[in-house]
Design an enzyme around this catalytic site. Structure first.
Site, short mmCIF file in Angstrom:
data_model
loop_
_atom_site.label_atom_id
_atom_site.label_comp_id
_atom_site.label_asym_id
_atom_site.label_seq_id
_atom_site.Cartn_x
_atom_site.Cartn_y
_atom_site.Cartn_z
CE LYS A 39 1.66 49.08 -11.70
NZ LYS A 39 2.29 50.41 -11.80
CG ASN A 40 3.58 49.55 -15.25
OD1 ASN A 40 2.78 50.09 -14.48
ND2 ASN A 40 4.74 49.08 -14.87
CB CYS A 135 7.17 57.56 -5.09
SG CYS A 135 8.17 56.61 -6.22
NE ARG A 140 9.32 56.80 -10.64
CZ ARG A 140 8.27 55.99 -10.49
NH1 ARG A 140 7.87 55.68 -9.29
NH2 ARG A 140 7.62 55.53 -11.54
CG ASP A 327 8.57 47.47 -12.47
OD1 ASP A 327 7.80 47.74 -13.42
OD2 ASP A 327 9.20 48.33 -11.84
NE ARG A 419 -0.48 52.52 -6.36
CZ ARG A 419 0.19 53.64 -6.45
NH1 ARG A 419 0.90 54.08 -5.43
NH2 ARG A 419 0.18 54.36 -7.56
C1 EPZ Z 1 7.46 53.17 -15.63
O1 EPZ Z 1 7.71 54.25 -14.74
C2 EPZ Z 1 6.65 52.16 -14.84
N1 EPZ Z 1 5.39 52.76 -14.40
C3 EPZ Z 1 7.45 51.69 -13.62
O2 EPZ Z 1 6.66 50.69 -12.96
C4 EPZ Z 1 8.75 51.06 -14.11
O3 EPZ Z 1 9.53 50.67 -12.99
C5 EPZ Z 1 9.53 52.10 -14.93
O4 EPZ Z 1 8.71 52.56 -16.04
C6 EPZ Z 1 10.82 51.52 -15.51
O5 EPZ Z 1 10.54 50.42 -16.30
C7 EPZ Z 1 4.37 52.89 -15.29
O6 EPZ Z 1 4.50 52.56 -16.45
C8 EPZ Z 1 3.10 53.47 -14.74
P1 EPZ Z 1 10.99 55.84 -16.30
P2 EPZ Z 1 8.34 55.64 -15.31
O7 EPZ Z 1 10.59 57.20 -16.74
O8 EPZ Z 1 7.87 55.89 -16.67
C9 EPZ Z 1 14.65 58.53 -14.94
C10 EPZ Z 1 5.76 49.53 -11.12
O9 EPZ Z 1 6.21 49.02 -10.08
N2 EPZ Z 1 13.90 59.67 -15.50
O10 EPZ Z 1 11.29 54.81 -17.33
O11 EPZ Z 1 8.12 56.69 -14.28
C11 EPZ Z 1 14.01 58.03 -13.66
O12 EPZ Z 1 14.49 58.75 -12.54
C12 EPZ Z 1 6.27 50.89 -11.58
O13 EPZ Z 1 4.89 49.01 -11.85
C13 EPZ Z 1 14.50 60.91 -15.57
O14 EPZ Z 1 15.66 61.08 -15.19
O15 EPZ Z 1 9.88 55.26 -15.31
C14 EPZ Z 1 14.46 56.59 -13.60
O16 EPZ Z 1 15.76 56.58 -13.03
C15 EPZ Z 1 7.38 51.43 -10.70
N3 EPZ Z 1 13.79 61.96 -16.08
C16 EPZ Z 1 14.59 56.19 -15.07
O17 EPZ Z 1 14.58 57.41 -15.82
C17 EPZ Z 1 12.49 61.80 -16.54
O18 EPZ Z 1 11.88 62.80 -17.01
C18 EPZ Z 1 13.45 55.31 -15.55
O19 EPZ Z 1 12.23 55.99 -15.30
C19 EPZ Z 1 11.90 60.53 -16.46
C20 EPZ Z 1 12.61 59.48 -15.94
#
Ligand code: EPZ
Length: 438
Positions: A39-40, A135, A140, A327, A419
């Protein structure tokens, strides 16, 4: 920045249903599970298709509702999408974009839709999309995306829950730059790779996330004519090109689905095999399961798990790849709730990802949580109950709890599961679970 209540309700209603899983626990599983496409990865590869002036054929795309929403978004943008089972054909007949106001409900339904902003800016020089608010699992934020895109020549305006972005360089083309992320963000790394692929000059990304899905994105972009080097490491270099062509690409295997089924086997003390998976993406998870008392046989794209009858508690701290994936935190906690001893699981990636604890405790689990650290004291058996899943991975964790619990478990919130897991209940049934989707 959080979406207004009604937006969230509207977006969730797109797929809300009161379907549920009925699971009769205690079965020993056996047989083979075919792991689907990730998915990701699929979601970001679909967004990357906006960059191409040709036709993109994506294979091994999972049939899940997030992919359906992303398809609707791209179609509403004027892209042409044909889907046939796990094969998507995407071509952008458009050279400009219709107003994106009409897409707001769809964008709000899928956080992954934010992946479109990089390609929209790179291809069309502007974008107007709703803010992907918080969410259940956390706020996020998108500051890493915004601050980095500004360095490529973008200005932003934030107004009633949406953002307008525009490239303000003289020729309206993004310009390469050197960027160091404050934190490891999968989405921000992917957004910047996509944006930089058509920028003028070279972009260097430091402190990049290293998830395998980022390597998948770079591999597809390079097939389209991009010049991305270093994906999977902390330093990624992207040499911008004038345009990108179409390509055929097969989405990588879903490492989180594979990990979920490995935990299903461990929690029922069953030996099962996974095919179409990539053990190399699961090193940390395999190590934790080995410490817990499971043995493995594996080839490049298959895995067989053989758990001991007695499993032991293991401590886990989630972290960005190659660490233990956030995850799989909820599914792994379900396993720890049913093994000997006390374990600690610390969630360091998202600030609010323990919603499954309350429902697991209603099934008899002994778990306390303080400052994002769960202490789990294993119990002999969980009790089947009616439980409610709150997000994708929490709902999967509750289904796993039902596999080993005494009696019948009803897991509500199936729309969350659908999803991100293709044919989840059907795959569990083929390996011997007494499970019905109602
Ligand atoms: C991706 O989300 C995945 N989703 C998530 O999978 C996964 O849990 C996550 O990466 C971490 O591996 C998709 O790929 C669609 P991040 P993403 O930006 O990109 C902080 C699932 O269950 N952050 O790596 O949104 C954020 O708050 C989903 O399949 C900032 O501070 O995650 C978090 O603490 C859930 N500022 C950390 O980084 C930003 O601009 C990691 O978030 C962006 C992120």
């Amino acid at each position: 920045m959080v979406l207004k209540k009604n937006n969230i309700n509207t977006s969730r209603n797109l797929f809300f249903n009161n379907k549920y899983l009925e699971i009769k626990g205690g079965e020993i599983l056996a047989g083979k599970v075919k792991i689907s496409g990730a998915k990701n990865s699929a979601l970001v590869l679909m967004a990357a298709s906006i960059l191409s002036r040709g036709q993109i054929n994506l294979f091994n795309v999972p049939r899940i509702s997030d992919v359906l929403i992303m398809s609707k978004i791209l179609t509403a943008m004027g892209m042409n999408i044909r889907s046939n089972a796990n094969h998507l054909t995407i071509s952008s007949e458009q050279t400009s974009l219709p107003s994106q106001e009409s897409l707001f409900d769809l964008f709000n339904a899928l956080r992954g839709s934010f992946f479109c902003i990089g390609p929209l800016l790179a291809r069309f020089g502007k974008a107007k999309i709703p803010l992907p608010g918080g969410c259940l699992i956390g706020s996020r934020p998108i500051d890493e995306h915004i601050n980095s895109l500004k360095k490529l020549g973008v200005i932003f305006q934030f107004k009633n829950n949406s953002l307008s972005a525009e490239v303000i360089t003289p020729d309206k083309r993004l310009i390469g730059s050197s960027i160091t992320f404050d934190c490891k963000s999968v989405g921000a790394t992917e957004t910047l790779i996509m944006a930089a692929s058509l920028a003028k000059g070279t972009t260097i990304l430091n402190n990049s996330a290293q998830e395998p899905e980022i390597i998948d994105l770079a591999n597809m972009l390079n097939l389209m004519g991009a010049r991305v080097k270093g994906a999977g490491s902390e330093r990624i270099t992207i040499e911008g090109v004038e345009s990108l062509k179409g390509c055929d690409y097969t989405v990588m295997s879903d490492r989180i689905e594979a990990g979920t089924f490995l935990i299903a086997a461990a929690i029922t003390r069953s030996s099962i095999s996974l095919c179409n998976c990539e053990p190399n993406h699961l090193r940390t998870v395999l190590k934790k399961l080995e410490l817990c008392g499971c043995k493995f046989e594996y080839t490049k794209n298959s895995l067989r798990i053989i758990p001991n009858q007695i499993l032991n508690s293991v401590n886990v701290t989630t972290s960005p790849f190659p660490g233990f994936p956030t995850d799989l935190q909820a599914p792994f906690m379900t396993l720890m709730a049913t093994v000997n001893g006390t374990s600690k699981i610390e969630e360091t990636v998202f600030e609010n990802r323990m919603h499954h604890v309350k429902e697991l405790k209603r099934m008899g689990a002994n778990i306390t949580v303080k400052d994002n650290i769960a202490t789990i004291v294993g119990v002999k058996k969980l009790r089947g109950r009616v439980v409610i899943g709150s997000d994708l991975r929490a709902t999967a964790a509750l289904a796993l709890a039902g596999l080993s619990a005494n009696g019948k478990t009803i897991v509500k919130g199936l729309e969350h599961l659908e999803r991100g897991y293709e044919d989840f209940s059907e795959k569990l049934r083929t390996i011997g679970t007494r499970i019905l989707k109602k």
